[in-house]
Enzyme design. Sequence first.
Site, PDB file in Angstrom:
ATOM      1  N   HIS A   1      28.426 -35.417  33.912  1.00 13.35           N
ATOM      2  CA  HIS A   1      29.150 -34.138  33.938  1.00 13.35           C
ATOM      3  C   HIS A   1      28.264 -32.920  34.153  1.00 13.35           C
ATOM      4  O   HIS A   1      28.745 -31.799  34.027  1.00 13.35           O
ATOM      5  CB  HIS A   1      29.924 -33.930  32.634  1.00 13.35           C
ATOM      6  CG  HIS A   1      31.072 -34.862  32.460  1.00 13.35           C
ATOM      7  ND1 HIS A   1      32.339 -34.561  32.878  1.00 13.35           N
ATOM      8  CD2 HIS A   1      31.134 -36.100  31.916  1.00 13.35           C
ATOM      9  CE1 HIS A   1      33.145 -35.571  32.582  1.00 13.35           C
ATOM     10  NE2 HIS A   1      32.434 -36.525  32.003  1.00 13.35           N
TER      11      HIS A   1
ATOM     12  N   LYS B   1      43.447 -25.030  36.656  1.00 14.01           N
ATOM     13  CA  LYS B   1      44.550 -24.525  35.821  1.00 14.01           C
ATOM     14  C   LYS B   1      45.036 -23.177  36.331  1.00 14.01           C
ATOM     15  O   LYS B   1      46.243 -22.910  36.393  1.00 14.01           O
ATOM     16  CB  LYS B   1      44.097 -24.410  34.363  1.00 14.01           C
ATOM     17  CG  LYS B   1      43.833 -25.754  33.731  1.00 14.01           C
ATOM     18  CD  LYS B   1      42.956 -25.694  32.490  1.00 14.01           C
ATOM     19  CE  LYS B   1      42.400 -27.089  32.206  1.00 14.01           C
ATOM     20  NZ  LYS B   1      41.320 -27.086  31.222  1.00 14.01           N
TER      21      LYS B   1
ATOM     22  N   THR C   1      37.319 -27.046  35.565  1.00  9.20           N
ATOM     23  CA  THR C   1      38.719 -27.479  35.495  1.00  9.20           C
ATOM     24  C   THR C   1      39.618 -26.273  35.250  1.00  9.20           C
ATOM     25  O   THR C   1      40.791 -26.296  35.600  1.00  9.20           O
ATOM     26  CB  THR C   1      38.925 -28.528  34.381  1.00  9.20           C
ATOM     27  OG1 THR C   1      38.215 -28.091  33.229  1.00  9.20           O
ATOM     28  CG2 THR C   1      38.424 -29.885  34.804  1.00  9.20           C
TER      29      THR C   1
ATOM     30  N   LYS D   1      27.075 -19.756  34.943  1.00  6.70           N
ATOM     31  CA  LYS D   1      28.456 -19.411  35.305  1.00  6.70           C
ATOM     32  C   LYS D   1      28.569 -17.932  35.707  1.00  6.70           C
ATOM     33  O   LYS D   1      29.576 -17.500  36.239  1.00  6.70           O
ATOM     34  CB  LYS D   1      29.402 -19.708  34.146  1.00  6.70           C
ATOM     35  CG  LYS D   1      29.503 -21.197  33.809  1.00  6.70           C
ATOM     36  CD  LYS D   1      30.402 -21.440  32.604  1.00  6.70           C
ATOM     37  CE  LYS D   1      30.354 -22.860  32.074  1.00  6.70           C
ATOM     38  NZ  LYS D   1      31.154 -23.827  32.862  1.00  6.70           N
TER      39      LYS D   1
ATOM     40  N   LYS E   1      35.874 -19.327  30.245  1.00  8.49           N
ATOM     41  CA  LYS E   1      35.069 -20.553  30.257  1.00  8.49           C
ATOM     42  C   LYS E   1      33.923 -20.344  29.296  1.00  8.49           C
ATOM     43  O   LYS E   1      33.745 -19.247  28.784  1.00  8.49           O
ATOM     44  CB  LYS E   1      34.528 -20.824  31.658  1.00  8.49           C
ATOM     45  CG  LYS E   1      33.897 -19.599  32.302  1.00  8.49           C
ATOM     46  CD  LYS E   1      33.384 -19.866  33.700  1.00  8.49           C
ATOM     47  CE  LYS E   1      34.439 -19.858  34.758  1.00  8.49           C
ATOM     48  NZ  LYS E   1      34.697 -21.149  35.350  1.00  8.49           N
ATOM     49  N   ARG E   2      33.131 -21.379  29.050  1.00  7.62           N
ATOM     50  CA  ARG E   2      31.971 -21.184  28.193  1.00  7.62           C
ATOM     51  C   ARG E   2      31.062 -20.109  28.772  1.00  7.62           C
ATOM     52  O   ARG E   2      31.051 -19.869  29.977  1.00  7.62           O
ATOM     53  CB  ARG E   2      31.184 -22.496  28.086  1.00  7.62           C
ATOM     54  CG  ARG E   2      31.760 -23.447  27.093  1.00  7.62           C
ATOM     55  CD  ARG E   2      31.730 -22.891  25.697  1.00  7.62           C
ATOM     56  NE  ARG E   2      30.407 -22.952  25.124  1.00  7.62           N
ATOM     57  CZ  ARG E   2      30.115 -23.627  24.012  1.00  7.62           C
ATOM     58  NH1 ARG E   2      31.057 -24.286  23.364  1.00  7.62           N
ATOM     59  NH2 ARG E   2      28.889 -23.637  23.537  1.00  7.62           N
TER      60      ARG E   2
HETATM   61  C1  NBG Z   1      31.156 -29.985  32.142  1.00  9.03           C
HETATM   62  C2  NBG Z   1      30.834 -29.269  33.453  1.00  9.03           C
HETATM   63  C3  NBG Z   1      32.088 -28.783  34.132  1.00  9.03           C
HETATM   64  C4  NBG Z   1      33.074 -29.929  34.265  1.00  9.03           C
HETATM   65  C5  NBG Z   1      33.308 -30.571  32.921  1.00  9.03           C
HETATM   66  C6  NBG Z   1      34.232 -31.757  33.002  1.00  9.03           C
HETATM   67  C7  NBG Z   1      29.571 -30.592  30.381  1.00  9.03           C
HETATM   68  C8  NBG Z   1      28.332 -31.322  30.035  1.00  9.03           C
HETATM   69  N1  NBG Z   1      29.937 -30.591  31.649  1.00  9.03           N
HETATM   70  O1  NBG Z   1      31.778 -28.282  35.394  1.00  9.03           O
HETATM   71  O2  NBG Z   1      29.955 -28.209  33.196  1.00  9.03           O
HETATM   72  O3  NBG Z   1      34.288 -29.466  34.789  1.00  9.03           O
HETATM   73  O4  NBG Z   1      32.099 -31.022  32.375  1.00  9.03           O
HETATM   74  O5  NBG Z   1      33.778 -32.671  33.936  1.00  9.03           O
HETATM   75  O6  NBG Z   1      30.216 -30.046  29.508  1.00  9.03           O
END
Ligand code: NBG
Length: 793
Positions: A353, A652, A648, A546, A540-541
Amino acid sequence: MQLPQNKEQLKEQLVTRLSRFLGVTPRDADDVHYYKALAGIMRDLTGEMRASFSQNKREAKRVYYLSMEFLMGRSLKNTLFSLGLTELAGEALSDFGVKLEKLYDCEPDPGLGNGGLGRLAACYLDALATQGIPATGYSILYEFGIFRQNLVEGWQTELPDFWLPGGKVWLVEHDDQSQTVSFEGQVEESWMDGYHQVRLTGAKTVTAVPFDMMVAGMDGRGVSRLRLWSAKKQDIDMQSFIKGNYLASVEENAMAEMISKGLYPTDDHPEGKALRLRQQYFLVSATIQEIFHRHLRDHRSADTLPDYAAIHINDTHPTMAVPELMRLLLDECGYGWEAAWDIVTRTFAYTNHTMMPEALEKWPEDLVARLLPRIHQIIKEIDNRFRNEMWNATYNEEKVARTAIIAEGKIYMANLCCAACHSVNGVSALHSDLIQKELFADFVSVFPGKFGNVTNGIAHRRWLCQANPRLAALLKELIGDQFIYDGDELLKLRAYQDDPQVLDALGQIKLANKKEFADRLRKQNNRNVNPESIFDVQIKRLHEYKRQHLNAFSILAEYLALKEDPARFVQPHTWFFAAKAAPGYFIAKQIIRFITALGDLINHDPDVRGRLQVHFLENYGVTMAEQLAPAAEISEQISLASTEASGTGNMKLMLSGAVTLGTLDGANVEIAEAAGEENILLFGLRAEEVKRLRPGYVPMEYYQNNAEIRRVIDFINHGVAGKEFREIWNTIHWDPYMVLADFADYRFAQHTAAELYQAPRQWNKISLMNISGAGRFAADRAVLEYAKGIWGM
Ligand code: NBG
């Protein structure tokens, strides 16, 4: 228990539950009582449905999805929706003078995850249930989920998140299915009758007690189970107790129970702490023992495990499942190495991920050796054999070194996964391509068939039907309700792309959603926003990659331009940010503070009143995303190309008709394809340009050559709203995520967005193209790809 057939039946069930379990009459009951009663009914119902679903599927292969995070969001609304009971529940409750909507707000967000990774896992449970695929998600029952974020003068502080009081109504304990997990101790080896015997002595054990939560699929077609392990230590050190050392007598218990105390609030950036390692092993050991013993009970031989079990490793956190299964096969069942390895490699699959180098897990070997001595031995043997295999395949020392599982005193978890899993995938086309060409290129050269892609997906019923009921109603009217089951049906909306009535209706829905959100903000946060302004959303985080700061710098530029020429026409614009930062991530916290200060500056300046506004919303979570996404018009997806694996949230927001303003990164690439390039606002460097330019990148050249950048940075240098931002000013000089390189192009894209917005029908058409193209990002599609392509179902 029966699915209530009519209002009267449900009312009866509610009354019974109120009196039997909560000790109140319907008259005395408050909203929380009703919430608990209704949730309890749904829990029991879905529990029974799961039992019969499982019974029907007893000969089928099962999916076991191991993840340290499941960010479930609220369950009541989702369960009622899936079982088709929303209306009935609303009517039954209104007979008691209770509003269903208010009960939804009684439910806490179980925050058992940090961000996208955990939310993805939750979306997949939902889709697996609807597809009728028998699945269990495994994780930890964290007593405290992700912290509650509280901003004090813009500075993030973290408060504990007590979710269990309102959340445990969804959980059912099964202590009869507890497992024992061992840590530390000594490995004793012996030979008996030609067999190698291994015993762990002097280990410290912890009991893993499972708690189950159900996720019903659409129309109850299937039910997924989420099994959460809680760490318990019941015994007491009697000697210490007798001697009067009361604290010492329970100290070890407290330590053991720490394992499930709280979620690690970092994502994309693991911390090499012993407790985290304990958590990981606790999860996988309890899980693998359960899967393994259940399989032996049902099928008698471990040989057939890969035929009945697909075990999925969600990012590297549960990687220790691999040596744990080896341990059971070798030490408990007396398998030889090759036979055991063959079973293991056919059972496990792994999803990566993130590409961020600092996020790739590596554990100090000595820590693993001390905490998990037998697991350490097994990993060493895997490493030895795998080095051999790589050497024989390549005769290339460097490749062997780069793919090694243990090197320089560290254990490389991603390498272990690539060695042990039969499938390795990324989460968007671009990301999967990059991991194959870069991160795992050496593995690909030897095992090309192992690597693939499954682009992420979202639970579109939650994010569209439940979160955005106005839009869902219009869609049903226009294209029927099959889109609920099949996201691709949304494409039918394209027949209306030039229908002025439909385009206007979309505009009205968006406005109504914006007003609803503005109302909520006024009531809950005492903030006033202008619903006629464009809603520009980045949720988002908080991570430098980002680039929330790119957005913030651009807002500052806009503001300064307007200050210089107050008479200039601008499209009224409201920016929303919401994000949690890892508690130890100093710069991320500074960026939050910066955005808050920017809000203070801009929102209080009479010169721009009614035109520009900036809001940083506290304590972002799944529920907030459900409220904000339907109101969003611009979706900020502005990571530096090649850094975001997928995203994701982008899906949404698209599904609710927001227009992506983004780089060609992660799933944005596929969003552009799905919506059509003319219906997304792309800007910035491409992944290959980033790769080429990054090494010689000199951010100050952009500062010299671009007056707007200069103005913004010089302004920051003097402080914003009376606050200093030294660290932010400093990072710009180094600019690891190339904010300055993309700045001018980003500004241009922002202007384009504002211009397009002047022509509402055209804007709504773009919006329609996004909604209608979003179907391919349904989690249903993604889990079917996993099932067919990876899990062998
Ligand atoms: C995150 C990515 C995102 C991705 C999500 C789900 C982690 C380690 N990775 O880009 O930063 O959409 O995983 O796949 O949290």
